[in-house]
Enzyme design. Structure first.
Site, short mmCIF file in Angstrom:
data_model
loop_
_atom_site.label_atom_id
_atom_site.label_comp_id
_atom_site.label_asym_id
_atom_site.label_seq_id
_atom_site.Cartn_x
_atom_site.Cartn_y
_atom_site.Cartn_z
N ARG A 55 0.85 -1.20 0.00
CA ARG A 55 0.00 0.00 0.00
C ARG A 55 0.88 1.25 0.00
O ARG A 55 2.10 1.15 0.09
CB ARG A 55 -0.99 -0.02 1.18
CG ARG A 55 -0.39 -0.53 2.44
CD ARG A 55 -0.31 0.33 3.66
NE ARG A 55 -0.37 1.74 3.51
CZ ARG A 55 0.69 2.53 3.66
NH1 ARG A 55 1.91 2.04 3.86
NH2 ARG A 55 0.55 3.83 3.57
N GLY A 56 0.20 2.41 -0.09
CA GLY A 56 0.95 3.66 -0.24
C GLY A 56 1.13 3.90 -1.73
O GLY A 56 1.59 3.00 -2.45
N ALA A 57 0.78 5.11 -2.16
CA ALA A 57 0.70 5.37 -3.61
C ALA A 57 1.96 4.97 -4.40
O ALA A 57 1.86 4.24 -5.40
CB ALA A 57 0.34 6.84 -3.83
N ARG A 100 -7.25 -0.66 -6.90
CA ARG A 100 -7.49 0.49 -6.02
C ARG A 100 -7.61 1.74 -6.90
O ARG A 100 -6.72 2.05 -7.67
CB ARG A 100 -6.36 0.64 -4.99
CG ARG A 100 -6.29 -0.53 -4.03
CD ARG A 100 -5.46 -0.20 -2.81
NE ARG A 100 -6.13 0.73 -1.92
CZ ARG A 100 -5.51 1.35 -0.90
NH1 ARG A 100 -4.24 1.12 -0.68
NH2 ARG A 100 -6.18 2.17 -0.12
N GLN A 248 -2.55 3.06 9.91
CA GLN A 248 -1.24 3.05 9.24
C GLN A 248 -0.21 3.87 10.01
O GLN A 248 0.98 3.58 9.93
CB GLN A 248 -1.36 3.61 7.81
CG GLN A 248 -2.08 2.71 6.82
CD GLN A 248 -3.54 3.06 6.70
OE1 GLN A 248 -4.17 3.49 7.68
NE2 GLN A 248 -4.12 2.87 5.54
N ASP A 289 -2.07 10.85 -2.52
CA ASP A 289 -2.41 9.78 -3.46
C ASP A 289 -2.67 10.34 -4.85
O ASP A 289 -2.59 9.63 -5.85
CB ASP A 289 -3.62 8.99 -2.97
CG ASP A 289 -3.20 8.13 -1.80
OD1 ASP A 289 -3.16 8.64 -0.67
OD2 ASP A 289 -2.84 6.96 -2.03
N ASN A 299 -5.65 12.60 -0.15
CA ASN A 299 -4.79 11.76 0.69
C ASN A 299 -5.66 11.04 1.72
O ASN A 299 -6.89 11.21 1.74
CB ASN A 299 -3.71 12.62 1.38
CG ASN A 299 -2.62 11.78 2.02
OD1 ASN A 299 -2.09 10.86 1.40
ND2 ASN A 299 -2.28 12.07 3.26
N LYS A 300 -5.04 10.25 2.55
CA LYS A 300 -5.75 9.42 3.53
C LYS A 300 -6.80 10.22 4.29
O LYS A 300 -6.56 11.36 4.68
CB LYS A 300 -4.71 8.81 4.49
CG LYS A 300 -5.24 7.88 5.55
CD LYS A 300 -6.12 6.77 5.04
CE LYS A 300 -5.50 5.90 3.98
NZ LYS A 300 -6.48 5.01 3.32
O1 MRU Z 1 -4.76 3.37 1.89
P1 MRU Z 1 -3.26 3.55 1.89
O2 MRU Z 1 -2.61 3.05 3.13
O3 MRU Z 1 -2.63 3.04 0.63
O4 MRU Z 1 -3.11 5.13 1.89
C1 MRU Z 1 -1.84 5.70 1.91
C2 MRU Z 1 -1.85 7.17 1.97
O5 MRU Z 1 -2.87 7.82 1.98
C3 MRU Z 1 -0.51 7.83 1.89
O6 MRU Z 1 -0.50 9.00 2.64
C4 MRU Z 1 -0.22 8.16 0.42
O7 MRU Z 1 -0.40 7.04 -0.36
C5 MRU Z 1 1.13 8.71 0.23
S1 MRU Z 1 2.36 7.47 0.41
C6 MRU Z 1 3.87 8.14 0.09
#
Ligand code: MRU
Length: 408
Positions: A55-57, A100, A248, A289, A299-300
């Site tokens: 996970r994470g963009a 996703r 997270q 994201d 973002n999250k």
């Molecule tokens: O749902 P996730 O855990 O994939 O979400 C991650 C985030 O929102 C991060 O802040 C974002 O992807 C940036 S990661 C460098």
């Protein structure tokens, strides 16, 4: 997909490749179990992204690029002439793209791999009109049993598979370099613009979710500058939002900061406002994201509330943003498909049992609400450009309202 327990391996880099297989941490098991998953084929890659083991963009983008290269190799091994069929790359990309929807890095990375393959096809003299009879013969020949796994008999097909794989490897390397460059930009920004008396106490940074090394191939985006400043001996401290519902922050950011020996404190998501009011936050640093053409940041979930609070208290709100997260084709945050996730992420929580008599400390899932409660769980939110002090890219610090000029 296979899992391997690897407690002694360093956490970073968080993705590595051996003999065309992709290895990365299973993030659904952290922080309690340090296990590596081996992604052997395109389906493994898609499953790992959908199940949030990855996970994470930026990390999603890297695994999607490798997954697309694997899908291309698998298809060409099965039907070496399939590159002559219109839309073959689009159909190979479908499973990955469906995993996703919000992080633009996924579609961007898949697009990069496809474009590199298309470039070879366009440069070649091969007739790309589908020669139906030839294709049929090809399908028959290559569906015979005893043909070795992913071996490709056709030279054009093997050149395409190789090109896809090399492009995916480049994207993995680029992510590492890009984050290191974001870190350099962040150092300048944090030291120059951080509010507060930082000479007499550590620089106080608040972060949300995990935009750290675990969300990327290495360094992280929001954490890259933090790692670099810490390595230079600059005193800093990170407030880590727990980041409900998947935590997270508490499970991943706190884990990797502890691993790197960086001082930090986990806080409930609702505590940030009070800390800002008390002057305990010099800057907010988050990842993203997707950043839209008007500078809106997706973002999250929960990022927006932190940005509102930071604005109210005159605290800079920085977004670490690789160029691959900027989507100039998306006019504003309101146009982004915000992923809606399972209600179970709200109603259940995973953790270690704390009963003192418990000897077998295996992680368990527990319900935290009465059965039948209705939950709504959007995974991301939109922070309007007006609340963002700047986008820290690998190239420069960009005013979110000037994206169109920067990318003209
Ligand atoms: O749902 P996730 O855990 O994939 O979400 C991650 C985030 O929102 C991060 O802040 C974002 O992807 C940036 S990661 C460098």
């Amino acid at each position: 997909m296979t899992s391997i327990s690897m407690t002694t391996k360093p956490l970073r880099p968080t993705l590595w490749i051996e003999q065309r297989q992709v290895f990365t941490w299973d993030q659904t098991r952290l922080p309690f179990e340090r296990e590596v998953i081996c992604l052997e084929n395109s389906q493994d890659c898609a499953r790992a992204i959908a199940g949030m083991q990855v996970r994470g963009a930026p990390l999603i983008g890297a695994v999607a690029a490798l997954g697309m290269a694997m899908a291309i190799r698998e298809a060409l091994a099965k039907h070496p002439g399939c590159y002559r069929e219109a839309g073959w790359l689009e159909s190979l990309a479908k499973a990955l793209l469906a995993t996703r929807p919000t992080a633009v890095n996924l579609a961007w990375a898949v697009g990069q791999v496809s474009a590199s393959v298309n470039a070879i096809l366009q440069a070649s003299t091969i007739d790309q009109e589908p020669p139906t009879e030839e294709l049929k013969a090809d399908r028959v020949a290559y569906s015979r049993p005893n043909r070795p796994g992913n071996a490709i008999a056709d030279s054009m097909a093997s050149a395409l598979a190789e090109q896809a794989w090399q492009r995916a490897l480049d994207l993995v390397d680029d992510d590492r370099n890009c984050n290191a460059a974001i870190g350099m930009q962040t150092q300048n920004v944090l030291l120059k613009h951080a509010r507060g008396q930082t000479a007499s106490r550590p620089l106080q940074i608040l972060t949300h979710c995990n935009a750290g090394a675990l969300a990327t191939v290495d360094w992280g985006t929001a954490t890259a500058g933090i790692y670099q400043l810490h390595a230079q001996g600059i005193a800093l401290h990170v407030w880590v939002d727990e980041t409900r519902p998947r935590n997270q922050g508490a499970s991943l950011t706190a884990y990797e900061l502890a691993d790197a020996g960086i001082p930090h404190t986990v806080i409930a998501d609702n505590a940030g406002g009070l800390l800002m009011m008390r002057g305990l936050v010099d800057a907010v640093m988050v990842g993203c994201d997707r950043v839209c053409a008007n500078g809106d940041v997706v973002n999250k979930i929960g990022t927006y509330l932190k940005a509102l609070a930071a604005k109210a208290h005159g605290i800079p709100f920085w977004v670490a943003c690789p160029a691959s997260s900027i989507d100039m084709s998306c006019p504003s945050g309101m146009d982004v498909n915000i992923e809606e996730r399972s209600a179970l992420e709200l109603s259940q929580i995973r953790g270690l049992p704390v009963h003192p008599q418990q000897t077998l400390r295996q992680p368990i899932l527990v319900e935290i609400m009465q059965e039948g409660q209705i939950c709504y769980n959007p995974g991301f939110d939109i922070t309007p450009a007006a609340l963002v002090s700047g986008l820290i890219t690998e190239h420069a610090l960009i005013n979110p309202f000037k994206l169109r000029e920067a990318f003209a």
